[in-house]
Design a protein around this motif. Structure first.
Motif, PDB file in Angstrom:
ATOM      1  N   THR A 125       6.497   3.194   0.870  1.00  0.00           N
ATOM      2  CA  THR A 125       5.679   2.169   0.225  1.00  0.00           C
ATOM      3  C   THR A 125       6.079   2.032  -1.239  1.00  0.00           C
ATOM      4  O   THR A 125       6.616   2.954  -1.839  1.00  0.00           O
ATOM      5  N   THR A 138       7.464  -0.765   3.382  1.00  0.00           N
ATOM      6  CA  THR A 138       8.839  -1.238   3.548  1.00  0.00           C
ATOM      7  C   THR A 138       9.398  -0.733   4.872  1.00  0.00           C
ATOM      8  O   THR A 138       8.941   0.280   5.396  1.00  0.00           O
ATOM      9  N   SER A 141      15.926  -2.940   7.142  1.00  0.00           N
ATOM     10  CA  SER A 141      16.185  -4.311   7.595  1.00  0.00           C
ATOM     11  C   SER A 141      17.235  -4.394   8.697  1.00  0.00           C
ATOM     12  O   SER A 141      17.225  -5.326   9.492  1.00  0.00           O
ATOM     13  N   LEU A 163      13.697   3.693  -3.415  1.00  0.00           N
ATOM     14  CA  LEU A 163      12.753   2.605  -3.660  1.00  0.00           C
ATOM     15  C   LEU A 163      12.258   2.701  -5.098  1.00  0.00           C
ATOM     16  O   LEU A 163      12.061   3.805  -5.612  1.00  0.00           O
ATOM     17  N   VAL A 177      14.064  -4.569  -1.391  1.00  0.00           N
ATOM     18  CA  VAL A 177      13.340  -3.838  -2.431  1.00  0.00           C
ATOM     19  C   VAL A 177      13.935  -2.459  -2.691  1.00  0.00           C
ATOM     20  O   VAL A 177      13.491  -1.748  -3.583  1.00  0.00           O
TER      21      VAL A 177
END
Length: 179
Positions: A125, A138, A141, A163, A177
């Protein structure tokens, strides 16, 4: 990078392309010089057996020649989820395709792909400044793999997610991010 382009992949695996007739020329044909794609008739001695030049799983790529580089072939093949690229430069034209076969066979016999991160895996997070939420969750991806020699244990692989501690709102779904 070129192999990540679908049009490029289509071109480098096409054996024959027909150029339509024009008002100046009849129909013409372009042929791919990469014999790994098609040549079942030419036989070469390899590991004590006669084999054809057509290579199982071949996905391209390109033959070439210059005076400085000699006969060259960049070839690729995919088997069991792993795709390899072999580059042969300054080869004897009689051994060009066999040299590529040897390199690809070596790669398939001695290396494997290991998935190190899987798409949609939670990744932590991040705090949000100035938003309606205090934090966002998060996720990874896309999946990622690494190619390893077979003698290396996948247990030695370590992944790290970086992160930021905080991001400024607004944050869009799909926005990168971290790494």
């Amino acid at each position: 990078e070129a192999m990540s382009n679908d049009m490029f992949r289509s071109i480098v695996t096409t054996y024959k392309y027909t150029l339509p007739a024009t008002n100046k020329q009849p129909e013409r044909y372009l042929y791919n010089g990469n014999r790994l794609l098609f040549d079942e008739n030419t036989k070469v001695m390899y590991n004590g057996s006669m084999i054809s030049l057509k290579y199982e799983g071949v996905t391209g790529i390109k033959t070439g020649y210059t005076n400085a580089a000699g006969s060259c072939l960049i070839s690729s093949a995919k088997r069991n989820g792993i795709e390899l690229i072999a580059v042969v430069l300054q080869s004897d034209p009689n051994n060009l395709f066999l040299d590529s076969i040897k390199l690809l066979d070596y790669g398939f016999a001695n290396y494997t792909d290991v998935e190190v991160v899987q798409k949609d895996t939670p990744a932590g997070t991040v705090a949000i400044r100035g938003g309606t939420l205090d934090f966002v969750k998060t996720v990874i991806s896309k999946s990622a793999s690494v190619t390893l020699p077979l003698e290396i244990s996948p247990d030695l692989i370590r992944t790290e997610i970086e992160l930021p501690e905080e991001l400024d709102a607004p944050i869009e779904k799909g926005q990168k991010v971290g790494v």
